[in-house]
Design a protein around this motif. Structure first.
Motif, mmCIF file in Angstrom:
data_model
loop_
_atom_site.group_PDB
_atom_site.id
_atom_site.type_symbol
_atom_site.label_atom_id
_atom_site.label_comp_id
_atom_site.label_asym_id
_atom_site.label_seq_id
_atom_site.Cartn_x
_atom_site.Cartn_y
_atom_site.Cartn_z
ATOM 1 N N GLN A 119 0.853 -1.188 0.000
ATOM 2 C CA GLN A 119 0.000 0.000 0.000
ATOM 3 C C GLN A 119 0.888 1.236 0.000
ATOM 4 O OE1 GLN A 119 -3.448 0.388 -0.100
ATOM 5 N NE2 GLN A 119 -2.971 2.564 -0.252
ATOM 6 N N VAL A 120 0.574 2.196 -0.881
ATOM 7 C CA VAL A 120 1.348 3.433 -0.945
ATOM 8 C C VAL A 120 0.885 4.364 0.168
ATOM 9 C CG1 VAL A 120 1.962 5.448 -2.343
ATOM 10 C CG2 VAL A 120 1.697 3.194 -3.426
ATOM 11 N N LEU A 121 1.852 4.833 0.957
ATOM 12 C CA LEU A 121 1.582 5.747 2.059
ATOM 13 C C LEU A 121 2.453 6.987 1.914
ATOM 14 C CD1 LEU A 121 1.673 3.165 4.984
ATOM 15 C CD2 LEU A 121 -0.358 4.039 3.813
ATOM 16 N N GLU A 122 2.010 8.064 2.534
ATOM 17 C CA GLU A 122 2.752 9.317 2.533
ATOM 18 C C GLU A 122 2.625 9.946 3.911
ATOM 19 O OE1 GLU A 122 2.675 13.650 0.193
ATOM 20 O OE2 GLU A 122 1.106 12.174 -0.220
ATOM 21 N N VAL A 123 3.692 10.554 4.384
ATOM 22 C CA VAL A 123 3.648 11.421 5.555
ATOM 23 C C VAL A 123 4.122 12.784 5.069
ATOM 24 C CG1 VAL A 123 4.594 11.918 7.839
ATOM 25 C CG2 VAL A 123 3.992 9.571 7.238
#
Length: 127
Positions: A119-123
């Motif tokens: 799953q692509v995540l971003e912070v």
């Protein structure tokens, strides 16, 4: 763990199907508390506004499909993005890009990466 968080109008929860719940909880526990999320059960986290919970689904392959491309977590300080990046490096997470400034808005600072199931995540810090 606080189980009496009052939620406000908005998205109530996000359910993640994962291949290995122990691995996923360990992964998300490594960085979510750095940006203000609290583990509220053995399979869920909350920021006080919404809940993310995880359900183990054995034998299901991740496929490309239409829908949500990625999930972005808001960092309230730029340094939180750097701290998350350092943790992700330590646990050998596949980083997509960052941390770096992006032209989406003034001082938009981000790190993008994959969770254990791809799953692509971003912070991002988006002042």
């Amino acid at each position: 763990m606080n189980t009496k968080i009052k939620l406000k109008p908005g998205i109530n929860h996000i359910e993640f199907w994962v291949s290995d719940i122990s691995r996923s909880i360990k992964f998300y526990t490594s960085f979510l508390p750095l940006i203000g999320w609290e583990q509220i059960s053995n399979s869920s986290f909350s920021d006080g506004k919404m809940v993310i919970y995880f359900v183990e689904m054995k034998g299901i392959d991740k496929t490309k499909s239409l829908g949500v491309r990625h999930l972005c977590f808001q960092a309230t300080e730029k340094d939180q993005v750097n701290k998350v990046y350092e943790i992700l490096k330590t646990i050998q997470t596949k980083i997509i890009r960052g941390p770096l400034f992006m032209p989406y808005s003034e001082a938009y600072y981000t790190v993008d990466f994959y969770d254990p199931d791809g799953q692509v995540l971003e912070v991002a810090h988006t002042p």
